[in-house]
Design a protein around this motif. Structure first.
Motif, PDB file in Angstrom:
ATOM      1  N   GLY A 195      42.228   5.247  49.841  1.00 19.01           N
ATOM      2  CA  GLY A 195      43.209   6.118  50.662  1.00 19.01           C
ATOM      3  C   GLY A 195      42.704   7.505  51.005  1.00 19.01           C
ATOM      4  N   ARG A 196      43.511   8.264  51.631  1.00 23.34           N
ATOM      5  CA  ARG A 196      43.019   9.574  52.125  1.00 23.34           C
ATOM      6  C   ARG A 196      43.087  10.490  50.878  1.00 23.34           C
ATOM      7  NH1 ARG A 196      44.525  12.288  57.181  1.00 23.34           N
ATOM      8  NH2 ARG A 196      42.716  13.816  57.357  1.00 23.34           N
ATOM      9  N   PHE A 197      43.924  10.307  49.920  1.00 26.55           N
ATOM     10  CA  PHE A 197      43.883  10.825  48.577  1.00 26.55           C
ATOM     11  C   PHE A 197      44.881  10.331  47.738  1.00 26.55           C
ATOM     12  CE2 PHE A 197      47.250  13.322  50.977  1.00 26.55           C
ATOM     13  CZ  PHE A 197      48.287  13.121  50.368  1.00 26.55           C
ATOM     14  N   PHE A 198      44.856  10.714  46.397  1.00 29.08           N
ATOM     15  CA  PHE A 198      45.732  10.100  45.293  1.00 29.08           C
ATOM     16  C   PHE A 198      45.938  11.116  44.349  1.00 29.08           C
ATOM     17  CE2 PHE A 198      41.286   9.017  44.474  1.00 29.08           C
ATOM     18  CZ  PHE A 198      41.279   9.300  43.180  1.00 29.08           C
ATOM     19  N   TRP A 227      49.531   7.861  35.184  1.00 29.37           N
ATOM     20  CA  TRP A 227      49.629   7.136  36.319  1.00 29.37           C
ATOM     21  C   TRP A 227      49.001   7.805  37.406  1.00 29.37           C
ATOM     22  CZ3 TRP A 227      52.175  10.367  39.525  1.00 29.37           C
ATOM     23  CH2 TRP A 227      53.292  11.448  38.835  1.00 29.37           C
ATOM     24  N   THR A 228      49.050   6.751  38.409  1.00 28.60           N
ATOM     25  CA  THR A 228      48.523   7.154  39.833  1.00 28.60           C
ATOM     26  C   THR A 228      49.328   6.984  41.004  1.00 28.60           C
ATOM     27  OG1 THR A 228      45.984   7.325  38.823  1.00 28.60           O
ATOM     28  CG2 THR A 228      46.402   7.054  41.141  1.00 28.60           C
ATOM     29  N   VAL A 229      49.652   7.472  41.866  1.00 26.04           N
ATOM     30  CA  VAL A 229      50.215   7.271  43.195  1.00 26.04           C
ATOM     31  C   VAL A 229      49.111   7.420  44.436  1.00 26.04           C
ATOM     32  CG1 VAL A 229      52.120   7.916  44.749  1.00 26.04           C
ATOM     33  CG2 VAL A 229      52.418   7.790  42.262  1.00 26.04           C
ATOM     34  N   TRP A 230      49.198   6.601  45.289  1.00 24.53           N
ATOM     35  CA  TRP A 230      47.951   6.440  46.161  1.00 24.53           C
ATOM     36  C   TRP A 230      48.604   6.783  47.734  1.00 24.53           C
ATOM     37  CZ3 TRP A 230      43.368   5.745  44.187  1.00 24.53           C
ATOM     38  CH2 TRP A 230      43.536   4.971  42.915  1.00 24.53           C
ATOM     39  N   PHE A 231      47.892   7.483  48.537  1.00 23.60           N
ATOM     40  CA  PHE A 231      48.213   7.893  49.799  1.00 23.60           C
ATOM     41  C   PHE A 231      47.178   7.493  50.694  1.00 23.60           C
ATOM     42  CE2 PHE A 231      50.672  10.379  46.945  1.00 23.60           C
ATOM     43  CZ  PHE A 231      51.896  10.509  47.287  1.00 23.60           C
ATOM     44  N   ALA A 232      47.699   6.582  51.861  1.00 23.44           N
ATOM     45  CA  ALA A 232      46.586   6.140  52.655  1.00 23.44           C
ATOM     46  C   ALA A 232      47.121   6.428  54.200  1.00 23.44           C
ATOM     47  CB  ALA A 232      46.377   4.690  52.573  1.00 23.44           C
TER      48      ALA A 232
END
Length: 176
Positions: free
Chosen positions: A146-149, A160-165
């Motif tokens: 993605g663009r960042f996470f 935990w991790t949340v993804w942003f694409a």
């Protein structure tokens, strides 16, 4: 005359010593065997000492997400944390790994108090329902990261991790 020559000699020695010191500081920007650049974003935070080990939320990127995206992501994350009642103790500037095996090469770290497992999970869910830097959140990692996470952790443990694409603006670069 001897005093004048001594003063000139002292100034030359001091100037040479300071010039060498400046050169050494540039090479001292190594963290864990990796050379890093710190890129100021101008967001400003007040550093407070929590008096204990705190959790961290880190905006991470595999590729340069662009100066504007990093600024917006840090600002939007700060707003989400405030609405969740999460205390922020400190925030780094944008760190770019320029040499070495440190991964990922782009990061902004927030030192926070997530308030235990239940509030940590509530913060994760709030992030999943949020738009950060104009990008929607996802639970699953995209193929290209993605663009960042945003990852949460404590010490060397990930929570935990949340993804942003989204659309990739490769032409938007972080100024040096």
């Amino acid at each position: 005359m001897l005093k004048i020559l001594s003063a000139i000699f002292l100034l030359l020695v001091t100037g040479t010593a300071c010039g060498g010191q400046s050169h050494m500081q540039k090479h001292d920007r190594k963290v864990g065997g990796c050379a890093v650049d710190t890129i100021p974003l101008g967001l400003g935070t007040q550093k407070t000492d929590p008096g204990r080990v705190v959790e961290h939320l880190v905006i991470k990127a595999v590729h340069d997400a662009g100066h504007e995206t990093f600024v917006r992501a840090a600002g939007d994350l700060a707003l989400v944390l405030k609405s969740a009642g999460v205390t922020v103790y400190d925030r780094s500037e944008l760190i770019h790994v320029t040499e070495g095996a440190c991964w990922p090469p782009w990061r902004i770290t927030f030192d926070v108090d997530l308030g235990g497992p239940e509030r940590s999970e509530a913060t994760r869910k709030l992030l999943l329902g949020s738009t950060i830097a104009g990008l929607e959140a996802a639970e699953k990692r995209p193929d290209d990261y993605g663009r960042f996470f945003i990852s949460a952790g404590k010490g060397s443990s990930d929570l935990w991790t949340v993804w942003f694409a989204g659309d990739d603006r490769a032409d938007e670069k972080v100024p040096r």
